[in-house]
Enzyme design. Structure first.
Site: not given
Length: 504
Positions: A188, A191, A241-242, A245-246, A263, A297, A398
């Site tokens: 994925k 988007e 990603g963030g 969300t992780g 990561e 990141c 961040e």
């Protein structure tokens, strides 16, 4: 930006029409919904992408599972899988100019940055093509009459979810080792930036990768990403990603006990001692935060400067930051491009206001750039805050943009304490001409990626990942391949006869 079927007539005829790739076929979303893909430098619609559904993700997972179980890829000799990876690398090189231009349009980064990314993507496929043909596994001398060995096998169906800041390269960092190990994938892309990932899947088709080995589903994270993370037939999920969300992905994946690699975010310290080469330290400090418009990141978003050179550093840093040429990444003269979207622009601008409210001294920047034809893009001036303190949100959270927090320190002990006072532990750097001191400080940093007298260089051969809330697992190097492998113990009895454990 989602769109209904009726609204499609409003599209620019030159916009790319993207599709998902499932079981060797290019498909629209099952409900026909689409999303506009915006060039962040101009605000123009450059593509129309399918807005995938949970059903689309399920179809891709089913294809990946059936293909894995068929053995068409997982049972292929390593040399043959390597041959495919080398063909992919050659195709990336062949299409480098096109991919570079599309990456710049898709993400906003400069042509120079995008060009490096494309080159690194090809090199990554070549690296893993070479690695999987090397000796692997172990044998152990155990008690007679047994022989023990350990082999590495593919995990199975791997769900790969990548961010928008490196659309092509972050895709490759996951896809290359996953395929090299013999897995099938459900991929994925973000988007927001699906253009170059689609081109990558087109390359897979061109080189004849078997259908069902690599499947791509576009769409929103809470829909497609959540389905990948939760589905029982996905054996592993790898996400970049963030941190927020992780954490959600990790919790979701726990229900099926699938393997997880994350990561995540960073708030990385760049420590500059008074004995450093001053101009080198300033130059790398600028590069550490403003490369990629700070949307990196591992960005050096906290600069810690020894007190005796603090004011000198601030003056020189601000002077140089104000000279950075901000503009459309497709202009070869541009040194820093836009932020990726209106939503992200609003977030970064809100953090700048927070910094002002918290009492930090605005050293330079601090505003959206709209003059000289930049009004339709998402541009922010290179921004720096001085006299920041540990309790400030701009120091602890961040921001993921061209905003840096600078603060002084008294000595080595305080520098280490300030550097480690963070929930994150992705990266960090030290600038000093004292080699012993540099290594001493680096060894104390709670971070996974570190540099002495440098910032940002990354190598396919070396592991990438962080401590604490910056993630779990590693990308790249041998470690990156092992993430996509399971370890199996095999024990062989060399004297086949009854064991005689129970009396007859």
């Amino acid at each position: 930006m989602l769109e209904t079927e009726k609204e499609k007539v409003k599209k620019d005829a030159e916009a790319l029409q993207l599709k998902m790739y499932i079981n060797g076929e290019w498909k629209e979303a099952s409900d026909q919904k689409t999303r506009d893909v915006i060039n962040p430098a101009t605000g123009a619609v450059i593509a129309e992408a399918p807005e995938g559904t949970a059903e689309d993700a399920q179809a891709a997972i089913a294809a990946a599972k059936a293909t894995f179980e068929s053995g068409v890829w997982s049972d292929l000799p390593a040399t043959e899988r390597a041959a495919y990876l080398l063909k992919i690398a050659d195709k990336i090189d062949e299409k480098a100019e096109e991919l570079t231009k599309l990456e710049t349009m898709d993400n906003g980064k400069t042509l120079r940055e995008a060009g490096y990314d494309v080159g690194d993507a090809a090199a990554c496929f070549r690296y893993y093509a070479g690695m999987i043909t090397q000796p692997d596994g172990h044998t152990y001398h155990v008690a007679d009459p047994m022989q023990a060995m350990v082999v590495r096998e593919p995990v199975g169906v791997c769900g790969l979810i990548v961010p928008w800041n490196y659309p092509l390269l972050m895709s490759v960092w996951k896809i290359a080792p996953a395929l090299a190990a013999g897995n099938t994938i459900v991929f994925k892309p973000s988007e927001v930036t699906p253009v170059t990932p689609t081109k990558l899947l087109e390359i897979f088709e061109e080189v004849g990768l078997p259908a069902g080995v690599a499947n791509m589903v576009m769409g929103a994270g809470p829909v497609v990403g959540n389905e990948i993370a939760s589905h029982k037939d996905v054996d592993m999920v790898s996400f970049t990603g963030g941190t927020k969300t992780g954490k959600h992905i990790m919790k979701t994946a726990a229900d099926t006990m699938k393997k997880v690699s994350l990561e995540l975010g960073g708030k990385s310290p760049n420590i500059i001692f008074a004995d450093s080469d001053f101009e080198t330290a300033v130059d790398y400090a600028l590069f550490g935060i403003y490369a990629g418009a700070g949307q990196v990141c591992s960005a050096g978003s906290r600069i810690l400067v020894e007190e005796s050179i603090y004011e000198k550093f601030l003056a020189r840093f601000a002077e140089r930051a104000k000279e950075i040429r901000v503009g459309d990444g497709s202009d070869s003269k541009t040194e820093m491009g836009p932020l990726v979207s209106q939503e992200h622009l609003d977030k970064v601008l809100s953090y700048i206001e927070i910094g002002k409210e918290e009492g930090a001294r605005l050293l330079c920047g601090g505003e959206r750039l709209i003059s000289d034809g930049l009004d339709k893009g998402y541009f922010v001036a290179p921004t720096a805050f001085a006299d920041t303190t540990q309790e400030m949100r701009i120091v602890q959270e961040e921001i993921f943009g061209p905003v840096v927090a600078i603060q002084p320190f008294k000595d080595e002990e305080e520098a280490i304490r300030l550097a480690n006072d963070s929930d994150y532990g992705l990266a960090g750097a030290v600038f000093t001409v004292d080699g012993a001191k540099g290594l001493r400080v680096i060894k104390k940093l709670r971070a996974g990626i570190t540099w002495i007298n440098s910032y940002h260089p990354t190598y396919n051969e070396a592991p990438w990942g962080g401590y604490k809330q910056s993630g779990i697992g590693r990308s790249l190097g041998t470690f990156g391949l092992e993430e996509f492998q399971e370890v199996k113990q095999i024990n062989i009895n060399l004297e086949v006869e009854p064991i005689g454990w129970f009396e007859k």
